[in-house]
Design a protein around this motif. Structure first.
Motif, PDB file in Angstrom:
ATOM      1  N   ILE A 324      47.919  35.387 -16.565  1.00  0.00           N
ATOM      2  CA  ILE A 324      49.180  35.681 -14.876  1.00  0.00           C
ATOM      3  C   ILE A 324      50.030  35.023 -15.415  1.00  0.00           C
ATOM      4  N   PRO A 325      51.327  35.243 -15.982  1.00  0.00           N
ATOM      5  CA  PRO A 325      52.868  35.096 -15.829  1.00  0.00           C
ATOM      6  C   PRO A 325      53.302  34.450 -14.565  1.00  0.00           C
ATOM      7  N   ARG A 326      53.656  33.209 -14.885  1.00  0.00           N
ATOM      8  CA  ARG A 326      53.867  32.054 -13.609  1.00  0.00           C
ATOM      9  C   ARG A 326      55.438  32.750 -13.166  1.00  0.00           C
ATOM     10  N   ARG A 327      54.889  32.992 -11.631  1.00  0.00           N
ATOM     11  CA  ARG A 327      56.197  33.774 -10.696  1.00  0.00           C
ATOM     12  C   ARG A 327      57.256  33.017  -9.836  1.00  0.00           C
ATOM     13  N   TRP A 328      55.976  31.416  -9.239  1.00  0.00           N
ATOM     14  CA  TRP A 328      56.926  30.813  -8.426  1.00  0.00           C
ATOM     15  C   TRP A 328      56.859  29.172  -8.802  1.00  0.00           C
ATOM     16  N   ILE A 329      56.513  28.106  -8.460  1.00  0.00           N
ATOM     17  CA  ILE A 329      56.264  26.999  -8.087  1.00  0.00           C
ATOM     18  C   ILE A 329      56.073  25.723  -7.537  1.00  0.00           C
TER      19      ILE A 329
END
Length: 359
Positions: A324-329
């Motif tokens: 799952i690509p990281r979209r936000w943190i």
């Protein structure tokens, strides 16, 4: 970056409040706020004389209005004129948001899961939003000691859900302040981040004039951190560049292995000196966490004591062929307040471009 303490949901006796604008301004100044938004229900008449009060109390009063309808309450701030709320029905709220934007303002969902009619007409959000990209923010914390309230947890979960779906929506707190009554419950603060040259003075102190549009733009871009205690901020360093709250880390199409060799550096900061004497926490070991659309990515123990010091920590985020690509943190501070283990503070998100791995 300077972080200014803001209260973004207030009322006077021009709607259902029991305080004058001057009483509100004086109370806000005593609580260490740099700015407030006046958001009376369906009227902006309470703003009369705001310029004199801004100079007297040394804080910015942002014009706003809470759209109060049968299907939901929407806080609008930063408008340069009255936006008529009366023509919007349940499936046409998008038109109302567009009208607010045309007048230079931003729009957010107020206390979307508070109990509704008949206890509070329209307090529960029932509008059908067609374009979530147009929503500027969600008031995820409402009232005093907001982190223990079930309706606020639902609002926080809604915000997280929309971030996971790819929307870039800010999160705020709002006391929904109606009266000058003392409370022993924790009060939340939304800190807005502005450029170092945006105000005169030093540190986090505000010196008028600061244009209200500077604060509106900060919230529009998601440069916000919310707390009932210390100020929590963080930034990422990727490819030699720093990316603060609200910004976007660019991507490059390359292999996960190459990205793993250049991990993202996380720089976290806790400022215990803000609004000194106006909040308290018991001595304890708190937990500082990083969350993303992948879930919890990092958890660190942070000792807290009331010595008013600044604390800075660093960590790394590594890629390991993620499915799952990281979209936000975002970062969160957890600890015990009045016997309950709760979120003490949280930041808004840093975003990631899609289509590759962070530089």
């Amino acid at each position: 970056m300077k972080w200014l303490a803001c209260e973004l949901h207030t009322h006077t006796l021009h709607s259902d409040g029991s305080q004058t604008l001057e009483e509100l301004a004086a109370g806000a100044a005593n609580l260490g706020f740099d700015a407030i938004a006046l958001t009376d229900h369906n009227t902006m008449s309470g703003l009369i004389g705001k310029e004199d009060l801004e100079r007297k109390y040394g804080l910015r009063i942002i014009p706003g209005m809470e759209w109060t309808t049968f299907y939901g309450h929407m806080v609008t701030i930063g408008l340069n004129a009255f936006a008529d709320w009366r023509q919007v029905d349940r499936d046409r709220i998008d038109e109302g948001i567009e009208a607010v934007h045309r007048l230079g303002g931003i729009a957010g969902l107020a206390h979307p899961f508070r109990i509704g009619s008949p206890a509070c007409t329209g307090c529960f959000w029932e509008y059908e939003i067609g374009n979530w990209s147009a929503v500027d923010y969600i008031e995820v914390w409402s009232g005093t000691f907001p982190s223990i309230q079930t309706n606020n947890r639902r609002a926080f979960d809604l915000w997280t859900q929309k971030l996971n779906e790819g929307y870039r929506i800010a999160a705020t707190s709002g006391r929904d302040w109606h009266a000058q009554v003392e409370t022993e419950e924790p009060i939340s603060v939304t800190y807005l981040g502005i450029g170092d040259n945006a105000v005169e003075g030093s540190g986090n102190s505000i010196s008028l004039p600061i244009h209200e549009e500077t604060l509106i733009q900060a919230l529009r871009e998601g440069r916000a951190s919310v707390t009932i205690g210390p100020l929590l901020t963080f930034k990422l360093n990727a490819g030699g560049a720093d990316y603060p709250i609200g910004s976007t880390v660019p991507s490059v199409v390359e292999s996960p292995e190459a990205a793993a060799e250049q991990p993202i550096q996380v720089k976290l900061k806790l400022d215990f000196s803000v609004r000194a004497g106006l909040w308290s926490l018991p001595t304890q070991v708190c937990r500082l966490k990083l969350y993303s659309n992948r879930g919890e990515e990092l958890s660190l123990e942070v000792p807290f004591s009331s010595d008013g010091q600044m604390m800075q920590l660093e960590a790394q985020l590594r890629e390991s062929a993620p499915d799952i690509p990281r979209r936000w943190i975002r970062s969160e501070l957890w600890g015990t307040v009045r016997g309950a283990y709760v979120r003490i503070a949280f930041t808004n998100a840093i975003y990631f471009e899609e289509g590759g791995y962070p530089r």
